[in-house]
Design a protein around this motif. Structure first.
Motif, PDB file in Angstrom:
ATOM      1  N   TYR A  18     -22.022  12.793  53.298  1.00 18.02           N
ATOM      2  CA  TYR A  18     -22.476  13.102  52.028  1.00 18.02           C
ATOM      3  C   TYR A  18     -21.955  14.389  51.856  1.00 18.02           C
ATOM      4  CZ  TYR A  18     -24.499  13.825  47.470  1.00 18.02           C
ATOM      5  OH  TYR A  18     -24.492  14.117  46.165  1.00 18.02           O
ATOM      6  N   PRO A  19     -22.250  15.570  52.510  1.00 12.57           N
ATOM      7  CA  PRO A  19     -21.703  16.640  52.163  1.00 12.57           C
ATOM      8  C   PRO A  19     -19.979  16.801  51.893  1.00 12.57           C
ATOM      9  CG  PRO A  19     -23.207  16.974  53.903  1.00 12.57           C
ATOM     10  CD  PRO A  19     -23.002  15.643  53.535  1.00 12.57           C
ATOM     11  N   GLU A  24     -15.675  17.374  48.315  1.00 12.62           N
ATOM     12  CA  GLU A  24     -14.349  16.662  48.084  1.00 12.62           C
ATOM     13  C   GLU A  24     -13.892  15.933  46.573  1.00 12.62           C
ATOM     14  OE1 GLU A  24     -12.923  14.564  51.505  1.00 12.62           O
ATOM     15  OE2 GLU A  24     -12.951  16.338  52.618  1.00 12.62           O
ATOM     16  N   ASN A  25     -15.172  15.442  46.352  1.00 12.54           N
ATOM     17  CA  ASN A  25     -15.270  14.595  45.236  1.00 12.54           C
ATOM     18  C   ASN A  25     -16.026  14.892  43.964  1.00 12.54           C
ATOM     19  OD1 ASN A  25     -13.473  12.079  45.937  1.00 12.54           O
ATOM     20  ND2 ASN A  25     -15.138  12.323  47.736  1.00 12.54           N
ATOM     21  N   VAL A  26     -17.640  15.231  44.201  1.00 12.26           N
ATOM     22  CA  VAL A  26     -18.200  15.408  43.410  1.00 12.26           C
ATOM     23  C   VAL A  26     -18.051  17.017  42.658  1.00 12.26           C
ATOM     24  CG1 VAL A  26     -20.750  16.096  42.585  1.00 12.26           C
ATOM     25  CG2 VAL A  26     -20.037  14.220  44.163  1.00 12.26           C
ATOM     26  N   LEU A  30     -17.336  17.737  38.809  1.00 11.85           N
ATOM     27  CA  LEU A  30     -18.298  18.510  37.833  1.00 11.85           C
ATOM     28  C   LEU A  30     -17.486  19.862  37.207  1.00 11.85           C
ATOM     29  CD1 LEU A  30     -21.164  18.516  40.017  1.00 11.85           C
ATOM     30  CD2 LEU A  30     -20.979  17.347  37.872  1.00 11.85           C
ATOM     31  N   ARG A  31     -16.654  20.285  37.872  1.00  7.70           N
ATOM     32  CA  ARG A  31     -16.219  21.657  37.323  1.00  7.70           C
ATOM     33  C   ARG A  31     -15.224  21.264  36.296  1.00  7.70           C
ATOM     34  NH1 ARG A  31     -14.333  24.383  43.077  1.00  7.70           N
ATOM     35  NH2 ARG A  31     -16.229  25.499  43.239  1.00  7.70           N
ATOM     36  N   ASN A  32     -14.879  20.061  35.783  1.00  9.77           N
ATOM     37  CA  ASN A  32     -14.052  19.672  34.679  1.00  9.77           C
ATOM     38  C   ASN A  32     -15.003  19.260  33.436  1.00  9.77           C
ATOM     39  OD1 ASN A  32     -11.542  19.972  35.465  1.00  9.77           O
ATOM     40  ND2 ASN A  32     -11.503  17.994  36.639  1.00  9.77           N
ATOM     41  N   ALA A  81     -20.740   8.163  47.208  1.00 13.44           N
ATOM     42  CA  ALA A  81     -22.183   8.752  47.577  1.00 13.44           C
ATOM     43  C   ALA A  81     -22.923   7.544  47.974  1.00 13.44           C
ATOM     44  CB  ALA A  81     -22.757   9.444  46.208  1.00 13.44           C
ATOM     45  N   VAL A  82     -23.086   6.375  47.425  1.00 16.55           N
ATOM     46  CA  VAL A  82     -23.683   5.299  47.878  1.00 16.55           C
ATOM     47  C   VAL A  82     -23.390   4.746  49.374  1.00 16.55           C
ATOM     48  CG1 VAL A  82     -24.292   2.782  47.516  1.00 16.55           C
ATOM     49  CG2 VAL A  82     -24.334   4.513  45.470  1.00 16.55           C
TER      50      VAL A  82
END
Length: 108
Positions: A18-19, A24-26, A30-32, A81-82
């Motif tokens: 998860y980290p 790498e993805n979340v 989010l930054r966008n 994430a799931v």
């Protein structure tokens, strides 16, 4: 400012997944999102599991709506994430920040 709180849990033997997904993805996604101010990813040991706590900071509830949609209390959990977690919270909590304190390091 609004803090959005969410939690998910992984088996200890797979706790690195998860980290990695978060980094790498979340975070890049989010930054966008307009109104996203930052995030914290924390963890704690819980027997044979690791619980992850995600705190994201937002300018407003409107910014959160642009990210989460009309059901702002529903968690936004990507398939990656799931796959990395064995249990996720379906709901999130929102907190209005009433005071923020930071520690300024002395400058030379």
């Amino acid at each position: 400012m609004i803090i959005r709180e969410w939690r998910g849990r992984a088996l200890c033997v797979k706790s690195g997944a998860y980290p990695r997904h978060f980094r790498e993805n979340v975070v890049p996604e989010l930054r966008n999102v307009p109104g996203f101010l930052g995030a914290h990813l924390s963890q704690r040991q819980m027997g044979d599991r690791v619980e992850f706590l995600v705190l994201t900071r937002w300018q407003s509830m409107d910014a959160i709506r642009s990210f989460a949609g009309a059901s702002v209390d529903r968690a936004v959990v990507e398939p990656g994430a799931v796959a990395a977690l064995v249990d996720v919270d379906d709901l999130v909590a929102h907190y209005v920040v009433i005071k923020e304190v930071s520690h300024a390091l002395p400058t030379d």
